[in-house]
Design a protein around this motif. Structure first.
Motif, PDB file in Angstrom:
ATOM      1  N   PHE A   6      26.397-113.566  -2.056  1.00  0.00           N
ATOM      2  CA  PHE A   6      25.644-114.823  -2.002  1.00  0.00           C
ATOM      3  C   PHE A   6      24.271-114.647  -2.644  1.00  0.00           C
ATOM      4  CE2 PHE A   6      22.737-117.933  -0.317  1.00  0.00           C
ATOM      5  CZ  PHE A   6      23.439-119.110  -0.519  1.00  0.00           C
ATOM      6  N   TYR A   7      23.614-113.532  -2.354  1.00  0.00           N
ATOM      7  CA  TYR A   7      22.287-113.287  -2.933  1.00  0.00           C
ATOM      8  C   TYR A   7      22.348-113.322  -4.460  1.00  0.00           C
ATOM      9  CZ  TYR A   7      18.291-110.822  -4.766  1.00  0.00           C
ATOM     10  OH  TYR A   7      17.195-110.479  -5.522  1.00  0.00           O
ATOM     11  N   ARG A   8      23.301-112.628  -5.032  1.00  0.00           N
ATOM     12  CA  ARG A   8      23.407-112.577  -6.491  1.00  0.00           C
ATOM     13  C   ARG A   8      23.753-113.943  -7.078  1.00  0.00           C
ATOM     14  NH1 ARG A   8      22.392-107.740  -8.278  1.00  0.00           N
ATOM     15  NH2 ARG A   8      22.677-105.946  -6.925  1.00  0.00           N
ATOM     16  N   MET A  19      16.783-115.013   9.412  1.00  0.00           N
ATOM     17  CA  MET A  19      18.158-115.024   8.953  1.00  0.00           C
ATOM     18  C   MET A  19      18.593-113.583   8.696  1.00  0.00           C
ATOM     19  SD  MET A  19      19.925-117.136   5.832  1.00  0.00           S
ATOM     20  CE  MET A  19      19.834-118.621   6.785  1.00  0.00           C
ATOM     21  N   TYR A  20      19.835-113.296   9.024  1.00  0.00           N
ATOM     22  CA  TYR A  20      20.360-111.940   8.837  1.00  0.00           C
ATOM     23  C   TYR A  20      20.680-111.702   7.361  1.00  0.00           C
ATOM     24  CZ  TYR A  20      23.480-107.970   8.791  1.00  0.00           C
ATOM     25  OH  TYR A  20      24.060-106.760   8.498  1.00  0.00           O
ATOM     26  N   TRP A  21      20.230-110.563   6.862  1.00  0.00           N
ATOM     27  CA  TRP A  21      20.550-110.099   5.514  1.00  0.00           C
ATOM     28  C   TRP A  21      21.374-108.826   5.654  1.00  0.00           C
ATOM     29  CZ3 TRP A  21      18.223-111.325   0.490  1.00  0.00           C
ATOM     30  CH2 TRP A  21      17.502-112.521   0.509  1.00  0.00           C
ATOM     31  N   SER A  22      22.475-108.743   4.932  1.00  0.00           N
ATOM     32  CA  SER A  22      23.251-107.508   4.944  1.00  0.00           C
ATOM     33  C   SER A  22      22.407-106.393   4.316  1.00  0.00           C
ATOM     34  CB  SER A  22      24.560-107.671   4.166  1.00  0.00           C
ATOM     35  OG  SER A  22      24.316-107.691   2.769  1.00  0.00           O
ATOM     36  N   PRO A  23      22.675-105.149   4.689  1.00  0.00           N
ATOM     37  CA  PRO A  23      21.904-104.048   4.093  1.00  0.00           C
ATOM     38  C   PRO A  23      21.977-104.015   2.567  1.00  0.00           C
ATOM     39  CG  PRO A  23      23.114-103.269   6.009  1.00  0.00           C
ATOM     40  CD  PRO A  23      23.581-104.679   5.737  1.00  0.00           C
ATOM     41  N   ILE A  24      23.127-104.340   2.002  1.00  0.00           N
ATOM     42  CA  ILE A  24      23.251-104.318   0.539  1.00  0.00           C
ATOM     43  C   ILE A  24      22.430-105.441  -0.079  1.00  0.00           C
ATOM     44  CG2 ILE A  24      24.868-104.539  -1.398  1.00  0.00           C
ATOM     45  CD1 ILE A  24      26.980-103.224   0.424  1.00  0.00           C
ATOM     46  N   ALA A  25      22.431-106.622   0.542  1.00  0.00           N
ATOM     47  CA  ALA A  25      21.621-107.736   0.029  1.00  0.00           C
ATOM     48  C   ALA A  25      20.137-107.392   0.118  1.00  0.00           C
ATOM     49  CB  ALA A  25      21.928-109.015   0.803  1.00  0.00           C
ATOM     50  N   GLU A  26      19.720-106.755   1.216  1.00  0.00           N
ATOM     51  CA  GLU A  26      18.320-106.332   1.348  1.00  0.00           C
ATOM     52  C   GLU A  26      17.947-105.347   0.257  1.00  0.00           C
ATOM     53  OE1 GLU A  26      18.040-104.899   5.390  1.00  0.00           O
ATOM     54  OE2 GLU A  26      17.069-106.779   5.998  1.00  0.00           O
ATOM     55  N   GLY A  57      24.969-123.996   4.766  1.00  0.00           N
ATOM     56  CA  GLY A  57      25.483-123.801   6.118  1.00  0.00           C
ATOM     57  C   GLY A  57      25.732-122.355   6.491  1.00  0.00           C
ATOM     58  N   LYS A  58      25.114-121.428   5.775  1.00  0.00           N
ATOM     59  CA  LYS A  58      25.312-119.999   6.052  1.00  0.00           C
ATOM     60  C   LYS A  58      24.329-119.522   7.113  1.00  0.00           C
ATOM     61  CE  LYS A  58      27.507-118.360   1.955  1.00  0.00           C
ATOM     62  NZ  LYS A  58      28.647-117.791   2.616  1.00  0.00           N
ATOM     63  N   MET A  59      24.781-118.584   7.913  1.00  0.00           N
ATOM     64  CA  MET A  59      23.942-117.979   8.939  1.00  0.00           C
ATOM     65  C   MET A  59      23.457-116.592   8.522  1.00  0.00           C
ATOM     66  SD  MET A  59      23.865-120.330  11.198  1.00  0.00           S
ATOM     67  CE  MET A  59      23.180-119.522  12.615  1.00  0.00           C
ATOM     68  N   VAL A  61      16.191-117.976  -1.407  1.00  0.00           N
ATOM     69  CA  VAL A  61      17.588-117.635  -1.107  1.00  0.00           C
ATOM     70  C   VAL A  61      17.943-118.098   0.301  1.00  0.00           C
ATOM     71  CG1 VAL A  61      19.222-115.732  -0.775  1.00  0.00           C
ATOM     72  CG2 VAL A  61      17.686-115.734  -2.748  1.00  0.00           C
ATOM     73  N   GLU A  62      17.032-117.933   1.240  1.00  0.00           N
ATOM     74  CA  GLU A  62      17.298-118.372   2.614  1.00  0.00           C
ATOM     75  C   GLU A  62      17.437-119.897   2.696  1.00  0.00           C
ATOM     76  OE1 GLU A  62      14.289-116.515   5.053  1.00  0.00           O
ATOM     77  OE2 GLU A  62      15.418-114.631   5.094  1.00  0.00           O
TER      78      GLU A  62
END
Length: 61
Positions: A42-44, A1-8, A34-36, A26-27
């Protein structure tokens, strides 16, 4: 699953020995919604929800 750089980057704040479990949780939450991908918001929210489910909403105040 793709994580944004800030979420990572936010995930890197979690101690290394539990990071994999948190990431998997979280994944799973994202898939159930239904998130890709996972962004920082979302992480927080998922992380906050996890703590509230474990300890109740008043314990984070």
């Amino acid at each position: 699953m793709y994580w944004s750089p800030i979420a990572e980057q936010s995930l890197k704040e979690v101690p290394f020995f539990i990071r994999g479990v948190v990431k998997e949780g979280v994944e799973i939450m994202a898939q159930n919604c239904g998130k890709m991908s996972i962004d920082d918001a979302f992480y927080r929210k998922a992380n906050e929800s996890r703590w509230q489910n474990l300890y109740g909403s008043d314990s984070l105040d």
